[in-house]
Design an enzyme around this catalytic site. Structure first.
Site, mmCIF file in Angstrom:
data_model
loop_
_atom_site.group_PDB
_atom_site.id
_atom_site.type_symbol
_atom_site.label_atom_id
_atom_site.label_comp_id
_atom_site.label_asym_id
_atom_site.label_seq_id
_atom_site.Cartn_x
_atom_site.Cartn_y
_atom_site.Cartn_z
ATOM 1 N N ASP A 1 0.779 -1.165 -0.006
ATOM 2 C CA ASP A 1 -0.074 0.064 -0.134
ATOM 3 C C ASP A 1 0.802 1.180 -0.066
ATOM 4 O O ASP A 1 0.798 2.152 0.924
ATOM 5 C CB ASP A 1 -1.011 0.226 1.300
ATOM 6 N N ASP B 1 6.827 1.115 1.854
ATOM 7 C CA ASP B 1 6.547 0.099 0.678
ATOM 8 C C ASP B 1 7.344 0.429 -0.324
ATOM 9 O O ASP B 1 7.867 -0.579 -1.391
ATOM 10 C CB ASP B 1 4.916 0.321 0.426
ATOM 11 N N ASN C 1 -2.732 2.542 3.544
ATOM 12 C CA ASN C 1 -2.091 3.943 3.825
ATOM 13 C C ASN C 1 -2.818 4.944 2.883
ATOM 14 O O ASN C 1 -3.074 6.095 3.671
ATOM 15 C CB ASN C 1 -0.552 4.039 3.327
ATOM 16 N N THR D 1 3.162 -6.165 2.665
ATOM 17 C CA THR D 1 3.699 -4.949 3.568
ATOM 18 C C THR D 1 2.542 -3.990 3.928
ATOM 19 O O THR D 1 2.722 -2.810 3.860
ATOM 20 C CB THR D 1 4.748 -4.138 2.896
ATOM 21 N N PHE E 1 -0.737 -0.453 12.460
ATOM 22 C CA PHE E 1 -1.530 -0.344 11.545
ATOM 23 C C PHE E 1 -2.276 -1.223 10.616
ATOM 24 O O PHE E 1 -3.374 -1.421 10.159
ATOM 25 C CB PHE E 1 -1.067 0.989 10.568
ATOM 26 N N ASN E 2 -1.270 -2.271 9.818
ATOM 27 C CA ASN E 2 -1.436 -3.128 8.865
ATOM 28 C C ASN E 2 -2.798 -4.184 9.495
ATOM 29 O O ASN E 2 -3.553 -4.810 8.699
ATOM 30 C CB ASN E 2 -0.353 -3.797 8.361
ATOM 31 N N HIS F 1 9.637 0.263 7.785
ATOM 32 C CA HIS F 1 9.244 -0.723 8.372
ATOM 33 C C HIS F 1 9.282 -2.169 7.137
ATOM 34 O O HIS F 1 9.904 -3.170 7.514
ATOM 35 C CB HIS F 1 7.719 -0.691 8.662
ATOM 36 N N ASP F 2 8.751 -1.844 6.211
ATOM 37 C CA ASP F 2 8.441 -2.693 5.084
ATOM 38 C C ASP F 2 9.538 -3.500 4.612
ATOM 39 O O ASP F 2 9.650 -4.667 4.308
ATOM 40 C CB ASP F 2 7.540 -2.098 3.938
HETATM 41 O O1 RIB Z 1 2.678 0.144 10.846
HETATM 42 C C1 RIB Z 1 3.418 0.134 9.827
HETATM 43 C C2 RIB Z 1 2.794 -0.347 8.531
HETATM 44 O O2 RIB Z 1 1.661 0.434 8.073
HETATM 45 C C3 RIB Z 1 3.622 -0.095 7.154
HETATM 46 O O3 RIB Z 1 3.405 -1.349 6.301
HETATM 47 C C4 RIB Z 1 3.373 1.205 6.457
HETATM 48 O O4 RIB Z 1 3.471 1.260 5.335
HETATM 49 C C5 RIB Z 1 2.006 1.140 6.966
HETATM 50 O O5 RIB Z 1 1.444 0.454 5.792
HETATM 51 CA CA CA Z 2 2.804 -0.679 4.183
#
Ligand code: RIB
Ligand code: CA
Length: 319
Positions: free
Chosen positions: A12, A17, A41, A126, A167-168, A241-242
């Site tokens: 996303d 990403d 996102n 991701t 979040f994901n 993160h991703d």
């Molecule tokens: O919490 C971080 C995740 O949420 C990452 O994948 C970032 O791109 C958002 O999607």
């Molecule tokens: Ca992401």
């Protein structure tokens, strides 16, 4: 050189990403078969446009891009424009993409790849797990064609969308529950490990030193991301993160994991979307995931810089 691992990134974009796509396309240890997009996102329209933008500026051609689900399985979509901006990829100015999306749904592209590829494929989500859950629900017969699911999501500790939920997972808890209970091998790269992947000023200087168009785009992405994380979370440097999930596929030694039972909280008033990770076997349930607990940040940044350098080598010169 071992045989590159075939992967599909489900994403996303999203600043991190974007870097995950670059790492997957630029590192020789993996073979990026496709990029699928999902709402998270930002809206599906924007995450898909951003995936096409990234492929265009990186010169990633011949890798199909397909859009998937426009909203979570059950709850309404709540985007992260506070983190990634109105476009979902604020910071750099992107040219109009020349890479175009496939006409079909992401799940149909995933089905085709899993059916036709000569060996099982690793899925690297991701983003919210909506597409992956739909794939597993609609085509359960394809589970054996999935080598493993190496996802960025969850946390062994606190969340970031809520105090408890990352979040994901929080965006689509029902989808995450389906994935963790699917029986497909799952590796979870959560915030506890991705918060070790901090794009410090020293890291940004390494991207600047590439002095390629793509390198500078990465700098502008990271500068925007740094401002977000400073403002929202008080971070001195943004966690990327991703790409950690991609790094785990590239070289498992980069991302240390332990086996554990992971449950997704679906009904907690304050904890919905949390990943409950039983690191010490207190629940007596068999492990259903590998959980990332450590990152070799030196190797991680070396591989990401090398991938961006390899991709950007063919691009126009720097500033
Ligand atoms: O919490 C971080 C995740 O949420 C990452 O994948 C970032 O791109 C958002 O999607
Ligand atoms: Ca992401």
């Amino acid at each position: 050189m071992s045989v590159p691992v075939p992967i599909v990134i489900d994403c996303d974009p999203g600043h991190d990403d974007a870097l995950a796509i670059l790492l997957a396309a630029g590192d020789p240890a993996v073979d990026l078969l496709a990029v699928t997009t999902v709402a998270g996102n930002q809206s599906l329209e924007k995450t898909t446009l951003n995936a096409l933008r990234v492929c265009t500026v990186a010169g990633i051609t011949g890798v199909p891009v397909a859009a998937g689900c426009p909203r979570p399985l059950v709850q309404p979509l709540r985007v992260a424009d506070d983190v990634h901006g109105e476009s979902g990829l604020d910071g750099p100015r992107f040219p109009a993409p020349t890479v175009t999306a496939e006409p079909g749904h992401a799940v149909d592209l995933l089905r085709r790849i899993l059916t036709e590829h000569p060996e099982p494929v690793t899925l690297v989500p991701t983003a919210p797990l909506t597409n992956i859950a739909l794939l597993l629900t609609r085509h359960p017969e394809l589970a054996p064609r999935i080598r493993e699911i190496v996802l960025m999501g969850g946390s062994t500790e606190r969340g970031n969308r809520t105090p408890a939920a990352e979040f994901n997972i929080h965006t689509d808890p029902e989808a995450a529950d389906i994935v963790f209970r699917s029986g497909v091998p799952v590796t979870m790269c959560g915030l506890n490990v991705t918060h070790q992947a901090l794009a410090t000023p020293e890291v940004l200087a390494r991207f600047e030193a590439l002095d390629t168009e793509l390198g500078w785009i990465c700098v502008e992405l990271l500068r925007f991301f740094a401002g977000t994380y400073r403002r929202l979370f008080g971070f001195s440097a943004p966690p990327v993160h991703d790409p950690v999930a991609v790094a785990r596929v590239i070289d498992p030694a980069m991302v240390a994991c332990v086996d554990a039972y992971v449950a997704v909280e679906l009904s907690g008033r304050h904890t919905r979307g949390a990943t409950v990770v039983d690191l010490h076997g207190t629940l007596g349930r068999p492990a259903n995931a590998r959980v990332a607990v450590g990152l070799r940040t030196d190797l991680f940044w070396d591989r990401l810089l090398a991938a961006v350098s390899a991709l950007g080598a063919g691009a126009a010169g720097g500033r």
